[in-house]
Motif scaffolding. Sequence first.
Motif, mmCIF file in Angstrom:
data_model
loop_
_atom_site.group_PDB
_atom_site.id
_atom_site.type_symbol
_atom_site.label_atom_id
_atom_site.label_comp_id
_atom_site.label_asym_id
_atom_site.label_seq_id
_atom_site.Cartn_x
_atom_site.Cartn_y
_atom_site.Cartn_z
ATOM 1 N N ASP A 1 72.814 32.240 27.237
ATOM 2 C CA ASP A 1 72.147 31.983 28.519
ATOM 3 C C ASP A 1 72.944 32.573 29.676
ATOM 4 O O ASP A 1 72.373 33.179 30.585
ATOM 5 C CB ASP A 1 71.951 30.478 28.740
ATOM 6 C CG ASP A 1 70.922 29.863 27.800
ATOM 7 O OD1 ASP A 1 70.136 30.626 27.179
ATOM 8 O OD2 ASP A 1 70.905 28.624 27.686
ATOM 9 N N ALA A 2 74.264 32.401 29.640
ATOM 10 C CA ALA A 2 75.116 32.957 30.700
ATOM 11 C C ALA A 2 75.036 34.480 30.703
ATOM 12 O O ALA A 2 74.934 35.110 31.762
ATOM 13 C CB ALA A 2 76.563 32.499 30.511
ATOM 14 N N GLY A 3 75.078 35.069 29.525
ATOM 15 C CA GLY A 3 75.011 36.530 29.436
ATOM 16 C C GLY A 3 73.699 37.081 29.948
ATOM 17 O O GLY A 3 73.661 38.058 30.695
ATOM 18 N N LEU A 4 72.591 36.439 29.572
ATOM 19 C CA LEU A 4 71.279 36.918 30.007
ATOM 20 C C LEU A 4 71.083 36.715 31.513
ATOM 21 O O LEU A 4 70.511 37.567 32.187
ATOM 22 C CB LEU A 4 70.171 36.233 29.203
ATOM 23 C CG LEU A 4 70.182 36.556 27.704
ATOM 24 C CD1 LEU A 4 69.166 35.714 26.960
ATOM 25 C CD2 LEU A 4 69.948 38.043 27.465
ATOM 26 N N ALA A 5 71.585 35.605 32.043
ATOM 27 C CA ALA A 5 71.494 35.376 33.491
ATOM 28 C C ALA A 5 72.354 36.387 34.241
ATOM 29 O O ALA A 5 71.928 36.951 35.264
ATOM 30 C CB ALA A 5 71.913 33.951 33.834
ATOM 31 N N ALA A 6 73.561 36.653 33.747
ATOM 32 C CA ALA A 6 74.438 37.643 34.383
ATOM 33 C C ALA A 6 73.788 39.021 34.356
ATOM 34 O O ALA A 6 73.865 39.776 35.337
ATOM 35 C CB ALA A 6 75.800 37.671 33.681
ATOM 36 N N LEU A 7 73.130 39.344 33.250
ATOM 37 C CA LEU A 7 72.435 40.631 33.143
ATOM 38 C C LEU A 7 71.341 40.730 34.199
ATOM 39 O O LEU A 7 71.210 41.750 34.882
ATOM 40 C CB LEU A 7 71.853 40.799 31.733
ATOM 41 C CG LEU A 7 71.127 42.103 31.427
ATOM 42 C CD1 LEU A 7 72.054 43.299 31.616
ATOM 43 C CD2 LEU A 7 70.599 42.079 29.999
ATOM 44 N N GLU A 8 70.553 39.681 34.356
ATOM 45 C CA GLU A 8 69.491 39.666 35.369
ATOM 46 C C GLU A 8 70.055 39.782 36.784
ATOM 47 O O GLU A 8 69.411 40.338 37.666
ATOM 48 C CB GLU A 8 68.648 38.398 35.247
ATOM 49 C CG GLU A 8 67.751 38.371 34.030
ATOM 50 C CD GLU A 8 66.692 39.452 34.046
ATOM 51 O OE1 GLU A 8 66.100 39.716 35.117
ATOM 52 O OE2 GLU A 8 66.449 40.059 32.989
ATOM 53 N N LEU A 9 71.255 39.265 36.987
ATOM 54 C CA LEU A 9 71.887 39.334 38.310
ATOM 55 C C LEU A 9 72.617 40.657 38.533
ATOM 56 O O LEU A 9 73.130 40.903 39.612
ATOM 57 C CB LEU A 9 72.860 38.157 38.484
ATOM 58 C CG LEU A 9 72.190 36.790 38.610
ATOM 59 C CD1 LEU A 9 73.215 35.675 38.468
ATOM 60 C CD2 LEU A 9 71.448 36.684 39.942
ATOM 61 N N GLY A 10 72.676 41.500 37.488
ATOM 62 C CA GLY A 10 73.289 42.814 37.628
ATOM 63 C C GLY A 10 74.772 42.859 37.326
ATOM 64 O O GLY A 10 75.419 43.878 37.547
ATOM 65 N N ASP A 11 75.333 41.785 36.815
ATOM 66 C CA ASP A 11 76.756 41.767 36.452
ATOM 67 C C ASP A 11 76.868 42.147 34.978
ATOM 68 O O ASP A 11 76.962 41.285 34.095
ATOM 69 C CB ASP A 11 77.360 40.395 36.734
ATOM 70 C CG ASP A 11 78.885 40.397 36.612
ATOM 71 O OD1 ASP A 11 79.452 41.359 36.044
ATOM 72 O OD2 ASP A 11 79.508 39.422 37.084
ATOM 73 N N ILE A 12 76.857 43.430 34.729
ATOM 74 C CA ILE A 12 76.780 43.961 33.364
ATOM 75 C C ILE A 12 78.019 43.607 32.548
ATOM 76 O O ILE A 12 77.918 43.208 31.393
ATOM 77 C CB ILE A 12 76.570 45.496 33.384
ATOM 78 C CG1 ILE A 12 75.381 45.890 34.265
ATOM 79 C CG2 ILE A 12 76.411 46.040 31.968
ATOM 80 C CD1 ILE A 12 74.092 45.198 33.944
ATOM 81 N N ARG A 13 79.202 43.749 33.143
ATOM 82 C CA ARG A 13 80.445 43.449 32.412
ATOM 83 C C ARG A 13 80.480 41.986 31.984
ATOM 84 O O ARG A 13 80.860 41.669 30.869
ATOM 85 C CB ARG A 13 81.680 43.788 33.256
ATOM 86 C CG ARG A 13 81.856 45.255 33.583
ATOM 87 C CD ARG A 13 81.970 46.229 32.430
ATOM 88 N NE ARG A 13 82.694 45.766 31.280
ATOM 89 C CZ ARG A 13 82.498 46.192 30.040
ATOM 90 N NH1 ARG A 13 81.609 47.113 29.792
ATOM 91 N NH2 ARG A 13 83.183 45.720 29.038
ATOM 92 N N ALA A 14 80.110 41.077 32.889
ATOM 93 C CA ALA A 14 80.094 39.655 32.536
ATOM 94 C C ALA A 14 79.063 39.407 31.440
ATOM 95 O O ALA A 14 79.324 38.648 30.491
ATOM 96 C CB ALA A 14 79.789 38.802 33.759
ATOM 97 N N ALA A 15 77.902 40.037 31.563
ATOM 98 C CA ALA A 15 76.858 39.868 30.555
ATOM 99 C C ALA A 15 77.369 40.291 29.186
ATOM 100 O O ALA A 15 77.185 39.564 28.195
ATOM 101 C CB ALA A 15 75.618 40.675 30.944
ATOM 102 N N ILE A 16 78.001 41.434 29.122
ATOM 103 C CA ILE A 16 78.517 41.922 27.838
ATOM 104 C C ILE A 16 79.569 40.964 27.292
ATOM 105 O O ILE A 16 79.585 40.657 26.095
ATOM 106 C CB ILE A 16 79.064 43.360 27.976
ATOM 107 C CG1 ILE A 16 77.902 44.327 28.203
ATOM 108 C CG2 ILE A 16 79.872 43.760 26.748
ATOM 109 C CD1 ILE A 16 78.319 45.748 28.534
ATOM 110 N N GLY A 17 80.437 40.455 28.154
ATOM 111 C CA GLY A 17 81.468 39.521 27.704
ATOM 112 C C GLY A 17 80.876 38.256 27.101
ATOM 113 O O GLY A 17 81.249 37.843 25.997
#
Length: 179
Positions: free
Chosen positions: A56-72
């Motif tokens: 959930d955190a990764g998908l939300a980060a991806l939607e917010l444009g924080d790609i590095r956090a999403a990948i982590g």
Amino acid sequence: IRKFKLGMAVSAALLAMAAPSVPATAQSGVQTNTENLQDALRRIAQNSNDSSALADAGLAALELGDIRAAIGFLAKADQIYSTSGRVKVGLGRALLAEENPFGAIRYFVANGTPAHEIAADRGLAYDLIGRNRDAQRDYQLAMRHDRSTGLILRHAVSLGISGDVEQAEAQLAPLLQKS
């Protein structure tokens, strides 16, 4: 004249794909994604191995444009729950956003997710590595379920790049007539 018209149509399509679209609900979407991320982070604080919270955190980060956090977040979720199609698709989309189409394709293949749900993204990844015919098959599959302008433009550009001018024009004609 025909090449000029196609060139103008492809240019218009690329500009339309690159132009940011800000729907009226964009503000609420950002707020929802921020709330989803905060909720997931609270759950991760309680249990750092909660694969659902990490996803959930990764998908939300991806939607917010924080790609590095999403990948982590998604990579850790994948280590814990390696058979999750949702995590694999998220990783594929994050890698695609990071301009890593080869890595993205690896996560888009055989992940248990219905093919039509990932076809548009996998098609873009294939286009980026020069496998235009595979991309076009994926775009056609995706368009059976979604006839959005962005997807039609991607398909038309892919056709144009691969030299299928007539099909590219046929894809663009209805969009050009609307505007």
